[in-house]
Scaffold this motif. Structure first.
Motif, PDB file in Angstrom:
ATOM      1  N   GLU A  98       0.821  -1.217   0.000  1.00 56.74           N
ATOM      2  CA  GLU A  98       0.000   0.000   0.000  1.00 56.74           C
ATOM      3  C   GLU A  98       0.853   1.264   0.000  1.00 56.74           C
ATOM      4  O   GLU A  98       0.404   2.314  -0.447  1.00 56.74           O
ATOM      5  CB  GLU A  98      -0.945   0.006   1.207  1.00 56.74           C
ATOM      6  CG  GLU A  98      -1.986  -1.113   1.209  1.00 56.74           C
ATOM      7  CD  GLU A  98      -1.396  -2.480   1.592  1.00 56.74           C
ATOM      8  OE1 GLU A  98      -0.295  -2.520   2.200  1.00 56.74           O
ATOM      9  OE2 GLU A  98      -2.023  -3.513   1.265  1.00 56.74           O
ATOM     10  N   ALA A  99       2.085   1.147   0.515  1.00 56.26           N
ATOM     11  CA  ALA A  99       2.983   2.308   0.469  1.00 56.26           C
ATOM     12  C   ALA A  99       3.338   2.619  -0.986  1.00 56.26           C
ATOM     13  O   ALA A  99       3.407   3.783  -1.397  1.00 56.26           O
ATOM     14  CB  ALA A  99       4.239   2.053   1.292  1.00 56.26           C
ATOM     15  N   LEU A 100       3.540   1.547  -1.783  1.00 56.99           N
ATOM     16  CA  LEU A 100       3.824   1.756  -3.207  1.00 56.99           C
ATOM     17  C   LEU A 100       2.618   2.417  -3.891  1.00 56.99           C
ATOM     18  O   LEU A 100       2.769   3.327  -4.712  1.00 56.99           O
ATOM     19  CB  LEU A 100       4.172   0.443  -3.904  1.00 56.99           C
ATOM     20  CG  LEU A 100       5.401  -0.332  -3.410  1.00 56.99           C
ATOM     21  CD1 LEU A 100       5.708  -1.485  -4.376  1.00 56.99           C
ATOM     22  CD2 LEU A 100       6.632   0.549  -3.264  1.00 56.99           C
ATOM     23  N   ASP A 101       1.409   1.943  -3.546  1.00 54.05           N
ATOM     24  CA  ASP A 101       0.190   2.543  -4.130  1.00 54.05           C
ATOM     25  C   ASP A 101       0.165   4.043  -3.864  1.00 54.05           C
ATOM     26  O   ASP A 101      -0.175   4.845  -4.738  1.00 54.05           O
ATOM     27  CB  ASP A 101      -1.083   1.929  -3.516  1.00 54.05           C
ATOM     28  CG  ASP A 101      -1.184   0.433  -3.748  1.00 54.05           C
ATOM     29  OD1 ASP A 101      -0.501  -0.080  -4.664  1.00 54.05           O
ATOM     30  OD2 ASP A 101      -1.931  -0.230  -3.007  1.00 54.05           O
ATOM     31  N   LYS A 102       0.514   4.400  -2.633  1.00 55.86           N
ATOM     32  CA  LYS A 102       0.455   5.811  -2.233  1.00 55.86           C
ATOM     33  C   LYS A 102       1.500   6.647  -2.997  1.00 55.86           C
ATOM     34  O   LYS A 102       1.220   7.770  -3.412  1.00 55.86           O
ATOM     35  CB  LYS A 102       0.670   5.909  -0.715  1.00 55.86           C
ATOM     36  CG  LYS A 102       0.491   7.281  -0.129  1.00 55.86           C
ATOM     37  CD  LYS A 102      -0.965   7.712  -0.118  1.00 55.86           C
ATOM     38  CE  LYS A 102      -1.102   9.163   0.320  1.00 55.86           C
ATOM     39  NZ  LYS A 102      -2.441   9.704   0.038  1.00 55.86           N
ATOM     40  N   ILE A 103       2.688   6.078  -3.172  1.00 56.48           N
ATOM     41  CA  ILE A 103       3.744   6.780  -3.925  1.00 56.48           C
ATOM     42  C   ILE A 103       3.261   7.063  -5.346  1.00 56.48           C
ATOM     43  O   ILE A 103       3.412   8.162  -5.875  1.00 56.48           O
ATOM     44  CB  ILE A 103       5.045   5.936  -3.952  1.00 56.48           C
ATOM     45  CG1 ILE A 103       5.631   5.825  -2.546  1.00 56.48           C
ATOM     46  CG2 ILE A 103       6.066   6.539  -4.916  1.00 56.48           C
ATOM     47  CD1 ILE A 103       6.703   4.746  -2.390  1.00 56.48           C
ATOM     48  N   VAL A 104       2.654   6.043  -5.953  1.00 55.31           N
ATOM     49  CA  VAL A 104       2.142   6.207  -7.324  1.00 55.31           C
ATOM     50  C   VAL A 104       1.051   7.269  -7.348  1.00 55.31           C
ATOM     51  O   VAL A 104       1.052   8.173  -8.198  1.00 55.31           O
ATOM     52  CB  VAL A 104       1.602   4.870  -7.873  1.00 55.31           C
ATOM     53  CG1 VAL A 104       0.862   5.087  -9.191  1.00 55.31           C
ATOM     54  CG2 VAL A 104       2.735   3.869  -8.056  1.00 55.31           C
ATOM     55  N   ILE A 132       0.420   9.831  -5.461  1.00 57.02           N
ATOM     56  CA  ILE A 132       0.912  11.215  -5.321  1.00 57.02           C
ATOM     57  C   ILE A 132       1.578  11.681  -6.610  1.00 57.02           C
ATOM     58  O   ILE A 132       1.284  12.768  -7.113  1.00 57.02           O
ATOM     59  CB  ILE A 132       1.897  11.329  -4.131  1.00 57.02           C
ATOM     60  CG1 ILE A 132       1.141  11.154  -2.812  1.00 57.02           C
ATOM     61  CG2 ILE A 132       2.631  12.674  -4.154  1.00 57.02           C
ATOM     62  CD1 ILE A 132       2.027  11.118  -1.579  1.00 57.02           C
ATOM     63  N   HIS A 133       2.452  10.844  -7.169  1.00 54.05           N
ATOM     64  CA  HIS A 133       3.206  11.293  -8.338  1.00 54.05           C
ATOM     65  C   HIS A 133       2.377  11.293  -9.612  1.00 54.05           C
ATOM     66  O   HIS A 133       2.628  12.072 -10.523  1.00 54.05           O
ATOM     67  CB  HIS A 133       4.474  10.456  -8.510  1.00 54.05           C
ATOM     68  CG  HIS A 133       5.494  10.739  -7.456  1.00 54.05           C
ATOM     69  ND1 HIS A 133       5.529  10.070  -6.255  1.00 54.05           N
ATOM     70  CD2 HIS A 133       6.475  11.672  -7.381  1.00 54.05           C
ATOM     71  CE1 HIS A 133       6.509  10.555  -5.508  1.00 54.05           C
ATOM     72  NE2 HIS A 133       7.096  11.525  -6.165  1.00 54.05           N
ATOM     73  N   GLU A 134       1.370  10.417  -9.665  1.00 55.36           N
ATOM     74  CA  GLU A 134       0.553  10.376 -10.881  1.00 55.36           C
ATOM     75  C   GLU A 134      -0.535  11.444 -10.847  1.00 55.36           C
ATOM     76  O   GLU A 134      -0.905  11.986 -11.881  1.00 55.36           O
ATOM     77  CB  GLU A 134      -0.064   8.975 -11.054  1.00 55.36           C
ATOM     78  CG  GLU A 134      -0.668   8.769 -12.441  1.00 55.36           C
ATOM     79  CD  GLU A 134      -1.010   7.308 -12.729  1.00 55.36           C
ATOM     80  OE1 GLU A 134      -0.961   6.471 -11.804  1.00 55.36           O
ATOM     81  OE2 GLU A 134      -1.338   7.006 -13.897  1.00 55.36           O
ATOM     82  N   LEU A 150       6.295  14.275 -13.077  1.00 56.29           N
ATOM     83  CA  LEU A 150       7.268  13.396 -13.730  1.00 56.29           C
ATOM     84  C   LEU A 150       7.484  13.863 -15.173  1.00 56.29           C
ATOM     85  O   LEU A 150       6.573  14.392 -15.806  1.00 56.29           O
ATOM     86  CB  LEU A 150       6.768  11.947 -13.705  1.00 56.29           C
ATOM     87  CG  LEU A 150       6.540  11.377 -12.304  1.00 56.29           C
ATOM     88  CD1 LEU A 150       6.064   9.925 -12.390  1.00 56.29           C
ATOM     89  CD2 LEU A 150       7.811  11.464 -11.463  1.00 56.29           C
TER      90      LEU A 150
END
Lengths: 116, 200, 103
Positions: B31-37, B39-41, B115
């Motif tokens: 879920e941390a990866l989901d959150k990173i995506v 925010i950046h997306e 990005l």
């Protein structure tokens, strides 16, 4: 290092991870100094691109002290040093056919340069 | 060269394998990866940079601050962090046009621009922006007059660059929000100028 | 190193060709590797300089013919193996397992 959770992400994004180092190192160069980029060809990591090597430029500003990528990437330590924005004329880089007024600015670590 | 290309299916499996091993070893939660995506997306992007530029156009003191301590001035707008830890803003004037590139990889100011687009990361732009900036800008429809100095910024260290385009004519009395609508991503990289009010 | 990544001033790559309709990510695996780039740096497993170095040591033909996020897959995998976080064999085994489960 504990497991990174989603709750931590917004702060991690906002904070980032600066490669700036809090060290009061005496700068070797100052704004206006004329320098030459060294002609070095390490087989290891460097942020000194080929098109700058051996070229003469002028220090535009001192950005402060940063981790040195050349040693950091090879796991040989941070070797903190000043980074400077250095101005090169387009003609110095690309020859007499380049537009006379144009220029290129690049951030160079202290270890990449010598005074001329 | 085709022989080296890995089929996307295999890449996808490789990434899944790496992810599952790292999760298993306790480095991060999925879920941390989901959150990173997320925010950046969805949260970062050139609208942030546009607001910074618009404020600088409208407020001379802010502009001075932005040009002398970009990191602090941008943080004042709430934008900071990963790949924007140390910022520099360069100002276009009637005499100088700035263009940003990263020839060695694809360094780009994420907090203010999001990005980078694919062309910014691809070999043609990285190869040519330094040796033929005027030719590159012409491909984007921007013909910089000969008497204007083109300054290329190769952001190869840990400083990240944002171009402050010139404020278009005919925008007197515009609000910051109206001004921000004229500031495009490309104008903050330097391959374009800000939009004229008639274009929006 | 004098690698294929050191592109400044090279000729022959053709026009820039911006695509105004492109998406930030084209595949789900691109999102995941992007996020792992961020998360592994935040975990201090390795430095950003190691990640850049491990892109640069890619075979030059592969480097020039693969996408940006494929560079990251290569680099993150190499860096994790260098730092003894995972082994090549573990990744290969896990890939087999994932393929089996999907079949």
């Amino acid at each position: 290092m504990p497991t990174i959770t989603p709750e931590q992400i917004p702060d991690l994004v906002r904070k980032g991870a600066s490669c700036r180092v809090d060290a009061a190192l005496e700068p070797l160069f100052k704004t206006g100094d004329k320098i030459r980029a060294l002609n070095i060809n390490p087989a290891t990591h460097t942020r000194l691109p080929r098109y700058i090597r051996g070229k003469e430029g002028v220090i535009d500003r001192d950005h402060g002290v940063f981790v040195f990528p050349d040693t950091q990437a090879e796991m040989k330590g941070a070797k903190p040093q000043h980074v400077y924005s250095v101005r090169f004329t387009a003609q110095e880089l690309w020859g007499a056919d380049a537009p006379q007024k144009d220029s290129l600015y690049i951030d160079l670590f202290e270890d990449y340069m010598e005074k001329t | 060269m085709g022989a080296h290309h890995e089929p996307p299916a295999e890449l996808s499996t490789r990434v899944k394998a790496i992810e599952s091993l790292l999760i298993e070893r306790g480095y991060f939660a999925a879920e941390a990866l989901d959150k990173i995506v997320q925010i950046h997306e969805h949260e970062l992007g050139p609208r942030n940079g546009a607001k910074v530029v618009a404020r600088a156009w409208a407020d001379q003191d802010y502009k001075k601050w932005l040009l002398t301590d970009a990191t602090a001035a941008i943080a004042d707008m709430g934008y900071s962090g990963a790949q924007g830890e140390d910022m520099v803003v360069v100002e276009n004037t009637p005499d100088v046009h700035n263009l940003v590139v990263c020839t060695l990889c694809s360094c780009y100011p994420w907090p203010t621009l999001g990005l980078p687009p694919t062309w910014y990361k691809a070999p043609p732009y990285r190869a040519r922006a330094v040796i033929d900036p005027r030719g590159v800008m012409k491909e984007f429809g921007l013909d910089v007059p000969e008497d204007v100095e083109v300054r290329v910024w190769d952001s190869n260290a840990e400083l990240r660059y944002l171009v402050m385009p010139m404020r278009p004519a005919g925008t007197e009395g515009f609000s910051e929000e109206e001004l921000a609508n004229l500031v495009t991503r490309d104008s903050m990289i330097g391959v374009a100028v800000a939009l004229s009010p008639s274009a929006v | 190193m004098n690698g294929a990544h050191d592109l400044g001033g090279m000729h022959g790559f053709g026009p820039v060709n911006p695509d105004p309709n492109e998406k930030l990510f084209n595949h789900e695996w691109e999102r995941r590797i992007f996020a792992m780039y961020f998360a592994t740096l935040a975990s201090d497993i390795y430095s950003i300089d190691e990640l850049r170095k491990n892109i640069e040591i890619m075979d030059p033909v592969h480097y020039l013919s693969s996408s940006y996020y494929e560079h990251w897959v290569e680099s993150i995998e190499t860096s994790l193996i260098d730092r003894k976080i995972v082994t090549k064999e573990e990744i290969a085994e896990r890939m087999k397992k994932i393929d089996k489960e999907a079949a």
